[in-house]
Design a protein around this motif. Structure first.
Motif, mmCIF file in Angstrom:
data_model
loop_
_atom_site.group_PDB
_atom_site.id
_atom_site.type_symbol
_atom_site.label_atom_id
_atom_site.label_comp_id
_atom_site.label_asym_id
_atom_site.label_seq_id
_atom_site.Cartn_x
_atom_site.Cartn_y
_atom_site.Cartn_z
ATOM 1 N N ASN A 312 0.741 -1.192 0.073
ATOM 2 C CA ASN A 312 -0.061 0.166 -0.009
ATOM 3 C C ASN A 312 0.897 1.302 0.072
ATOM 4 N N GLU A 313 2.082 1.131 -0.231
ATOM 5 C CA GLU A 313 3.007 2.434 -0.434
ATOM 6 C C GLU A 313 2.473 3.055 -1.637
ATOM 7 N N ILE A 314 2.745 4.280 -1.519
ATOM 8 C CA ILE A 314 2.579 5.478 -2.611
ATOM 9 C C ILE A 314 3.420 5.474 -3.630
ATOM 10 N N VAL A 315 3.019 5.118 -4.992
ATOM 11 C CA VAL A 315 3.801 5.132 -6.148
ATOM 12 C C VAL A 315 2.987 6.057 -7.234
ATOM 13 N N HIS A 316 3.847 7.013 -8.083
ATOM 14 C CA HIS A 316 3.032 7.547 -8.951
ATOM 15 C C HIS A 316 3.616 7.253 -10.299
ATOM 16 N N VAL A 317 2.666 7.565 -11.293
ATOM 17 C CA VAL A 317 2.663 7.068 -12.659
ATOM 18 C C VAL A 317 4.158 7.700 -13.145
#
Length: 445
Positions: A312-317
């Protein structure tokens, strides 16, 4: 193909308008009328992200993927009708250009949507070969629409091109071709992969699918197979097509040194009868809700990325641009702000390592709509459904996306401390924009 583990092959498959809640591995599958066994099995072979975030619709996300930059920088703020200036400007550096300049064979088979005039086609932007549609697939309805006049609105075409040569029309893109195109794209991708086996170069295959974009129409082989309508039949076909590409990678014997990514460009469609679902989240694309931002993302890299893990760690495109350059040993551009961060260490050890990103700003067109930071979301404009915004809020709404995934209970009044890191993030980003002006919006000229 690449025998060098320091220069892995890359296959990037991008679904169109695939919501978070459609696939079996994201809680959908048979609950949505169609099992997705191939993608579900693929998810077990690598890392599944539960907090992968994109832009508001097709063009912004694809520009962010190709440049590592938010669309407010590149000018690719929204989908633009045919006949208007659109796409990536010549000074943007694409992922394909950078990889190709450093020895990668590159090809694009699918939906481009980043330029539809000479100089802006995929074969002008780093791809040695391309085949597909330059804009969007709802244009396949044009020729069947009552009153359509090709003299006042451009005919949509399937096109092809080779670097250094003009791109050409192949055939009119109509509803008949809409049902056939994903099958054809897989054939083109797999043929190209086979040809690259004789080259001593690593390859980058970009395969942006047409499914599940409206009109969501399945191939005849899948029509009626789910008994749940054309949308579910199309999901079954999409799953099968992804499996065909995966099988071909394995057949060619390059699985162990190939990164394969499957993701979506934005949240689900909101128009009936092709409406999709974002699962536990609220909203569709064209909004700032979690249902717009969060989409499926799965990465397989044997021996490098662990299997059967979700995070559930945040990753962005934008991070995909920077990360793929990093693993390929290609330096990122230093002459412009790059918003993507390198997630290589996190992808390699997602159990013990944190994402290198804590949050991001979210624009729709040229308006800052929201800021996401850790488990928090701050809305400056609240639009839970498309075209139902009440305008800029006098006082922003703050939601905790873990405790309130539907974004319904504003908790700003007793969590004002969250404004500090969020406003710092906004200020730093907006300060960088002053030295990095974007091209004007073509619809406002």
């Amino acid at each position: 193909m690449s025998p060098d583990p320091k220069r892995p092959n890359i296959v990037l498959i991008l679904a169109d308008n695939l919501g978070y809640g459609e696939l079996g591995c994201y809680g959908g599958g048979i609950l949505r009328g169609a099992a997705t066994p191939r993608i579900d099995d693929f998810a077990k072979q690598g890392l599944l992200l539960q907090n992968f975030n994109v832009e508001s619709d097709c063009v912004p996300t694809r520009s962010a993927l190709m440049t590592g930059r938010h669309p407010i920088r590149t000018g690719c703020r929204q989908s633009v009708p045919a006949g208007f200036p659109q796409g990536l400007t010549p000074w943007e550096k694409t992922l394909a250009e950078l990889l190709n300049q450093h020895g990668y064979a590159t090809a694009h088979f699918g939906k481009w949507h980043l330029g539809d005039i000479p100089g802006r086609y995929p074969s002008d932007r780093g791809f040695e070969k391309w085949f597909g549609i330059p804009r969007t697939t709802d244009e396949s309805q044009f020729t069947s629409t009552l009153g359509y006049d090709a003299e006042v609105a451009e005919l949509p075409y399937i096109m092809t091109g080779t670097a250094g040569q003009p791109s050409e029309n192949v055939c009119v893109y109509d509803l008949e071709k809409r049902r056939l195109i994903d099958e054809l794209l897989v054939e083109k991708s797999n043929e190209w992969l086979s040809r690259t086996m004789d080259e001593k170069r690593p390859f980058f295959l970009y395969h942006p699918m047409i499914h599940l974009h409206f009109p969501t129409l399945p191939h005849a082989d899948f029509a009626g197979t789910t008994k749940q309508g054309e949308f579910a039949d199309s999901m079954a076909e999409m799953d099968y097509r992804v499996g065909q590409v995966l099988d071909h990678v394995d057949h060619l014997g390059v699985r162990d040194n190939t990164i394969v990514i499957f993701a979506s460009d934005n949240g689900p469609e909101f128009r009936p009868p092709y409406r999709g679902t974002a699962g536990p989240w609220t909203g569709t694309y064209h909004t700032a809700m979690e249902g717009s931002l969060r989409v499926p993302f799965i990465i397989r890299w044997p021996g490098k990325v662990p299997t059967g893990v979700s995070s559930n760690e945040i990753v962005h495109v934008t991070d995909i641009f920077t990360t793929l350059l990093s693993v390929a040993g290609v330096p990122k551009p230093e002459d412009r702000p790059i918003d993507g961060v390198d997630q290589t260490a996190f992808f390699r050890d997602p159990v013990n390592t944190k994402s290198t990103r804590t949050g991001f700003v979210f624009y729709i067109k040229d308006e800052l709509r929201a800021i996401k930071w850790e488990d928090w979301k701050l809305h400056f404009v609240y639009e839970p459904k498309v075209n139902q915004s009440t305008g800029k809020l006098e006082s922003p709404y703050l939601f905790n996306t873990v405790r309130d995934p539907k974004e319904e209970e504003d908790v700003l009044s007793y969590n004002t401390w969250v404004m500090q890191p969020m406003m710092k993030l906004r200020t730093e980003f907006q300060r960088s924009l002053k030295n990095d002006p974007a091209p004007p919006d073509p619809l406002k000229d």
